[in-house]
Design a protein around this motif. Structure first.
Motif, short mmCIF file in Angstrom:
data_model
loop_
_atom_site.label_atom_id
_atom_site.label_comp_id
_atom_site.label_asym_id
_atom_site.label_seq_id
_atom_site.Cartn_x
_atom_site.Cartn_y
_atom_site.Cartn_z
N PRO A 1 47.70 48.10 38.30
CA PRO A 1 47.89 46.79 37.67
C PRO A 1 47.29 45.61 38.44
O PRO A 1 46.67 44.73 37.83
CB PRO A 1 49.40 46.66 37.57
CG PRO A 1 49.91 48.06 37.58
CD PRO A 1 48.96 48.82 38.46
N ALA A 2 47.42 45.60 39.76
CA ALA A 2 46.90 44.48 40.54
C ALA A 2 45.38 44.41 40.45
O ALA A 2 44.81 43.32 40.29
CB ALA A 2 47.35 44.59 41.99
N ALA A 3 44.73 45.53 40.53
CA ALA A 3 43.26 45.57 40.42
C ALA A 3 42.82 45.16 39.02
O ALA A 3 41.83 44.43 38.87
CB ALA A 3 42.74 46.97 40.76
N ARG A 4 43.55 45.62 38.02
CA ARG A 4 43.23 45.27 36.63
C ARG A 4 43.34 43.76 36.41
O ARG A 4 42.47 43.14 35.82
CB ARG A 4 44.16 46.04 35.70
CG ARG A 4 43.77 45.97 34.24
CD ARG A 4 44.56 46.95 33.40
NE ARG A 4 46.00 46.71 33.42
CZ ARG A 4 46.89 47.59 33.87
NH1 ARG A 4 46.54 48.76 34.32
NH2 ARG A 4 48.17 47.29 33.84
N ARG A 5 44.41 43.15 36.92
CA ARG A 5 44.60 41.70 36.77
C ARG A 5 43.51 40.92 37.51
O ARG A 5 43.00 39.92 37.00
CB ARG A 5 45.98 41.30 37.28
CG ARG A 5 47.11 41.67 36.34
CD ARG A 5 48.41 41.02 36.75
NE ARG A 5 48.83 41.38 38.10
CZ ARG A 5 49.59 42.43 38.40
NH1 ARG A 5 50.02 43.24 37.46
NH2 ARG A 5 49.92 42.67 39.66
N LYS A 6 43.17 41.38 38.72
CA LYS A 6 42.16 40.68 39.50
C LYS A 6 40.80 40.72 38.79
O LYS A 6 40.12 39.70 38.68
CB LYS A 6 42.04 41.28 40.90
CG LYS A 6 41.09 40.53 41.78
CD LYS A 6 41.14 41.01 43.20
CE LYS A 6 40.26 40.13 44.07
NZ LYS A 6 40.39 40.44 45.48
N LEU A 7 40.41 41.87 38.29
CA LEU A 7 39.15 41.98 37.56
C LEU A 7 39.17 41.11 36.31
O LEU A 7 38.20 40.42 36.00
CB LEU A 7 38.85 43.44 37.20
CG LEU A 7 37.55 43.70 36.47
CD1 LEU A 7 36.34 43.14 37.23
CD2 LEU A 7 37.38 45.18 36.20
N ALA A 8 40.29 41.10 35.61
CA ALA A 8 40.42 40.27 34.41
C ALA A 8 40.27 38.79 34.74
O ALA A 8 39.59 38.05 34.02
CB ALA A 8 41.77 40.53 33.73
N ARG A 9 40.88 38.36 35.84
CA ARG A 9 40.75 36.95 36.26
C ARG A 9 39.31 36.60 36.62
O ARG A 9 38.80 35.55 36.25
CB ARG A 9 41.67 36.66 37.45
CG ARG A 9 43.09 36.40 37.07
CD ARG A 9 43.89 35.75 38.21
NE ARG A 9 43.77 36.46 39.47
CZ ARG A 9 44.57 37.45 39.86
NH1 ARG A 9 45.56 37.85 39.08
NH2 ARG A 9 44.41 38.03 41.03
N LEU A 10 38.64 37.50 37.34
CA LEU A 10 37.25 37.25 37.73
C LEU A 10 36.36 37.13 36.51
O LEU A 10 35.51 36.23 36.42
CB LEU A 10 36.74 38.38 38.64
CG LEU A 10 37.29 38.40 40.06
CD1 LEU A 10 36.88 39.69 40.76
CD2 LEU A 10 36.78 37.20 40.84
N LEU A 11 36.53 38.04 35.57
CA LEU A 11 35.71 38.02 34.37
C LEU A 11 36.02 36.82 33.48
O LEU A 11 35.12 36.21 32.90
CB LEU A 11 35.87 39.31 33.59
CG LEU A 11 35.33 40.57 34.27
CD1 LEU A 11 35.71 41.81 33.49
CD2 LEU A 11 33.83 40.48 34.47
N ALA A 12 37.28 36.47 33.37
CA ALA A 12 37.70 35.36 32.51
C ALA A 12 37.15 34.02 33.01
O ALA A 12 37.04 33.07 32.24
CB ALA A 12 39.22 35.30 32.41
N ALA A 13 36.81 33.95 34.28
CA ALA A 13 36.26 32.72 34.84
C ALA A 13 34.84 32.46 34.35
O ALA A 13 34.34 31.34 34.47
CB ALA A 13 36.27 32.78 36.36
#
Length: 66
Positions: free
Chosen positions: A10-22
């Motif tokens: 979950p933590a890796a998934r959220r981090k990747l999602a945040r990076l991409l959403a930027a």
């Protein structure tokens, strides 16, 4: 670009999602915790790109005689 993220951590998934959403031209349309969930989401949402981080492939071993 419509993106699907598949990652069991979950933590890796959220981090990747945040990076991409930027990024202004990237929309994270879904996040999946496993391959089965990712396949179902991909079929229904039709993302242009899918990030799939596969770590546990033990379920494949019997199918390939490993």
């Amino acid at each position: 670009m419509r993106v699907l993220i598949a990652e069991d951590e979950p933590a890796a998934r959220r981090k990747l999602a945040r990076l991409l959403a930027a990024e202004p031209d990237i929309a994270v349309v879904a996040e999946a915790e496993n391959g089965t969930h990712a396949a179902a989401l991909a079929e229904s949402l039709r993302p242009e790109v899918s990030f799939e981080i596969i770590r546990r492939i033990s379920w494949l071993r019997p199918a390939f005689g490993l």
